[in-house]
Design an enzyme around this catalytic site. Sequence first.
Site, PDB file in Angstrom:
ATOM      1  CE1 TYR A 162       5.665 -10.509 -23.368  1.00 31.17           C
ATOM      2  CE2 TYR A 162       6.146 -11.013 -21.427  1.00 31.17           C
ATOM      3  CZ  TYR A 162       6.607  -9.744 -22.430  1.00 31.17           C
ATOM      4  OH  TYR A 162       7.225  -8.768 -22.612  1.00 31.17           O
ATOM      5  CG  ASP A 174       0.909  -7.039 -22.245  1.00 27.68           C
ATOM      6  OD1 ASP A 174       0.388  -7.806 -22.140  1.00 27.68           O
ATOM      7  OD2 ASP A 174       1.920  -6.280 -22.091  1.00 27.68           O
ATOM      8  CG  HIS A 208      -0.462   7.437   0.492  1.00 23.68           C
ATOM      9  ND1 HIS A 208      -1.155   8.307   1.021  1.00 23.68           N
ATOM     10  CD2 HIS A 208      -0.796   6.006   0.738  1.00 23.68           C
ATOM     11  CE1 HIS A 208      -1.688   7.828   2.159  1.00 23.68           C
ATOM     12  NE2 HIS A 208      -2.072   7.037   1.847  1.00 23.68           N
ATOM     13  CG  HIS A 243      -6.556   5.824   1.406  1.00 29.46           C
ATOM     14  ND1 HIS A 243      -6.963   5.058   2.722  1.00 29.46           N
ATOM     15  CD2 HIS A 243      -5.387   6.091   1.364  1.00 29.46           C
ATOM     16  CE1 HIS A 243      -5.733   4.740   2.769  1.00 29.46           C
ATOM     17  NE2 HIS A 243      -4.609   5.358   3.205  1.00 29.46           N
ATOM     18  CG  HIS A 286      -1.871   1.534   1.237  1.00 26.19           C
ATOM     19  ND1 HIS A 286      -2.432   1.736   0.796  1.00 26.19           N
ATOM     20  CD2 HIS A 286      -1.988   2.402   2.378  1.00 26.19           C
ATOM     21  CE1 HIS A 286      -2.614   3.071   0.926  1.00 26.19           C
ATOM     22  NE2 HIS A 286      -2.496   3.239   1.687  1.00 26.19           N
TER      23      HIS A 286
HETATM   24 ZN   LIG Z   1      -2.978   5.201   3.762  1.00 23.54          ZN
END
Ligand SMILES: [Zn+2]
Length: 260
Positions: A253, A126, A103, A195, A101
Amino acid sequence: MASIKELQEQACAANKEIEHRGLALYTWGNVSVFDRDSGLFAIKPSGVPYSELSPPMFPIIDLDGKRVEGKLNPSSDTPTHAILYKEFAIHDGALMRSIIHTHSTFATAWAQACRSIPVFGTTHADHAPHAIPCTRYPSASEVGGDYEMETGNLIVRTFRNVRDSRLIESTDSTELYNMKPLHPDYVQMIIVAGHGPFAWGKTWNESVYHGVVLEELARIALLTEQLNPGSTNLPNYIREKHFARKHGPNAYYGQKNDNT
Ligand SMILES: [Zn+2]
């Protein structure tokens, strides 16, 4: 089964990598690494700069979000990670072993615009056969309750109930990839409205890779719309071809086990 030491070493390497890849300023991002057998994961300690991280600093967390080992407080996003492992990796049997996670700028911009990222081209196709979904905003009661846990639940609901997520721009699919709900092994990225991005993978390298890919897909999609505000989705037959040649039953691939 991965040992606690291995989880800590992998999580440390992963968190240092997100800074190296330019995905996070200061401490604006975290990665966790999960062992399905023990039901435990290692996650970044809260507020510690990436350059100061070392493996023993990484708290070990169970699927209820409780710290079972380590002295430092885990990332405040820990309950989100716990819900995603519990629902996707355990309940759905997805091959999710690491979550990232951040930003990162462009993915966060799409999140703030409350827009799923359309499949404009083959670079996107892809990696995912669908738009990268954007959740709705968390409700006041979700934010007022256990906010981070509810963020995880919101992500899970968006995958399982894609028709009602309201913000999915493109849910049409082929017979082969007719995934309603979406499956977390095929769409390994999401953005949370207002977010930012979450992504995952079978290994910590793959989850960081998907974090980097998501950021680039978001950047290219924005440029595409700037150049042509009327840009439309890639035709289905091209989208399907590109996803299938990398991920379909007859994928051809790259080299064996090659991720690039
Ligand atoms: Zn966050």
